[in-house]
Motif scaffolding. Sequence first.
Motif, PDB file in Angstrom:
ATOM      1  N   HIS A   2      20.392  44.458 -28.962  1.00  0.00           N
ATOM      2  CA  HIS A   2      19.147  45.208 -28.900  1.00  0.00           C
ATOM      3  C   HIS A   2      19.312  46.624 -29.432  1.00  0.00           C
ATOM      4  CE1 HIS A   2      21.071  46.387 -25.168  1.00  0.00           C
ATOM      5  NE2 HIS A   2      20.247  47.407 -25.101  1.00  0.00           N
ATOM      6  N   ILE A  52      10.381  41.483 -18.108  1.00  0.00           N
ATOM      7  CA  ILE A  52      11.147  42.722 -17.980  1.00  0.00           C
ATOM      8  C   ILE A  52      11.302  43.136 -16.525  1.00  0.00           C
ATOM      9  CG2 ILE A  52      10.474  43.574 -20.249  1.00  0.00           C
ATOM     10  CD1 ILE A  52       8.602  45.522 -18.825  1.00  0.00           C
ATOM     11  N   ASP A  53      12.346  43.903 -16.278  1.00  0.00           N
ATOM     12  CA  ASP A  53      12.566  44.489 -14.961  1.00  0.00           C
ATOM     13  C   ASP A  53      11.910  45.865 -14.944  1.00  0.00           C
ATOM     14  OD1 ASP A  53      14.144  42.347 -14.074  1.00  0.00           O
ATOM     15  OD2 ASP A  53      15.945  43.230 -14.948  1.00  0.00           O
ATOM     16  N   ILE A  54      11.195  46.150 -13.873  1.00  0.00           N
ATOM     17  CA  ILE A  54      10.560  47.460 -13.743  1.00  0.00           C
ATOM     18  C   ILE A  54      11.007  48.091 -12.438  1.00  0.00           C
ATOM     19  CG2 ILE A  54       8.544  46.885 -15.142  1.00  0.00           C
ATOM     20  CD1 ILE A  54       6.961  46.551 -12.527  1.00  0.00           C
ATOM     21  N   THR A 101       7.047  51.589 -24.275  1.00  0.00           N
ATOM     22  CA  THR A 101       8.154  51.932 -23.373  1.00  0.00           C
ATOM     23  C   THR A 101       8.648  50.696 -22.622  1.00  0.00           C
ATOM     24  OG1 THR A 101       7.350  54.182 -23.086  1.00  0.00           O
ATOM     25  CG2 THR A 101       8.825  53.339 -21.387  1.00  0.00           C
ATOM     26  N   LEU A 102       7.724  49.927 -22.075  1.00  0.00           N
ATOM     27  CA  LEU A 102       8.106  48.725 -21.336  1.00  0.00           C
ATOM     28  C   LEU A 102       8.752  47.687 -22.253  1.00  0.00           C
ATOM     29  CD1 LEU A 102       4.935  48.410 -19.084  1.00  0.00           C
ATOM     30  CD2 LEU A 102       7.265  48.898 -18.278  1.00  0.00           C
ATOM     31  N   GLN A 104      10.588  48.107 -24.711  1.00  0.00           N
ATOM     32  CA  GLN A 104      11.956  48.457 -25.088  1.00  0.00           C
ATOM     33  C   GLN A 104      12.975  47.689 -24.253  1.00  0.00           C
ATOM     34  OE1 GLN A 104      12.673  52.666 -25.011  1.00  0.00           O
ATOM     35  NE2 GLN A 104      10.871  53.110 -26.227  1.00  0.00           N
ATOM     36  N   ARG A 105      12.560  47.195 -23.108  1.00  0.00           N
ATOM     37  CA  ARG A 105      13.474  46.515 -22.193  1.00  0.00           C
ATOM     38  C   ARG A 105      13.515  45.010 -22.364  1.00  0.00           C
ATOM     39  NH1 ARG A 105      11.202  49.281 -17.076  1.00  0.00           N
ATOM     40  NH2 ARG A 105      11.171  51.377 -17.872  1.00  0.00           N
ATOM     41  N   THR A 106      12.711  44.490 -23.248  1.00  0.00           N
ATOM     42  CA  THR A 106      12.654  43.036 -23.378  1.00  0.00           C
ATOM     43  C   THR A 106      13.934  42.479 -23.978  1.00  0.00           C
ATOM     44  OG1 THR A 106      11.616  43.171 -25.551  1.00  0.00           O
ATOM     45  CG2 THR A 106      10.150  42.971 -23.665  1.00  0.00           C
ATOM     46  N   LYS A 107      14.213  41.271 -23.619  1.00  0.00           N
ATOM     47  CA  LYS A 107      15.317  40.510 -24.200  1.00  0.00           C
ATOM     48  C   LYS A 107      14.678  39.454 -25.087  1.00  0.00           C
ATOM     49  CE  LYS A 107      18.676  42.110 -21.440  1.00  0.00           C
ATOM     50  NZ  LYS A 107      19.128  43.394 -21.830  1.00  0.00           N
TER      51      LYS A 107
END
Length: 135
Positions: A2, A52-54, A101-102, A104-107
């Motif tokens: 990533h 995603i983890d928040i 922003t959110l 950005q955390r995706t796999k």
Amino acid sequence: MHHRFAPFFRAAMLSLCLIFAVNAAEAQQAKTIKPKMMVADADFDAKLLNTIDISGNEVDAFLEVRGVFIKVLESAIKDKKLTSDVVTVEMTVPQAQNFVTLMQRTKLKGEEAGKFRELITKIIDAAKAEMGDAS
């Protein structure tokens, strides 16, 4: 893996921050952007958001952003749209910022990278277009 997208996301966030700063200076109320995408793309975004983890302080922003895509999907179902039909996704510039922003955390799987980048670009381009309309 990533990390290859890191420069793209930094540029995306900078673009959205600049757009938001200009819009905030011009008006108290947040501008609405209207990116167009296929129903399948809105579904892809909603599904990615769900992976995603928040943290606790992001719950409201997450629910608001996810709600944008859920609303589009519910409307598409009600209107019997096909997955290939194009819909307009209405969101405020702050929602667009939170979305990027959110995301950005995706796999992602490698095969999803092109679609992912295309959808982020649509959001950014819609924000840039709104900024151009406002000036």
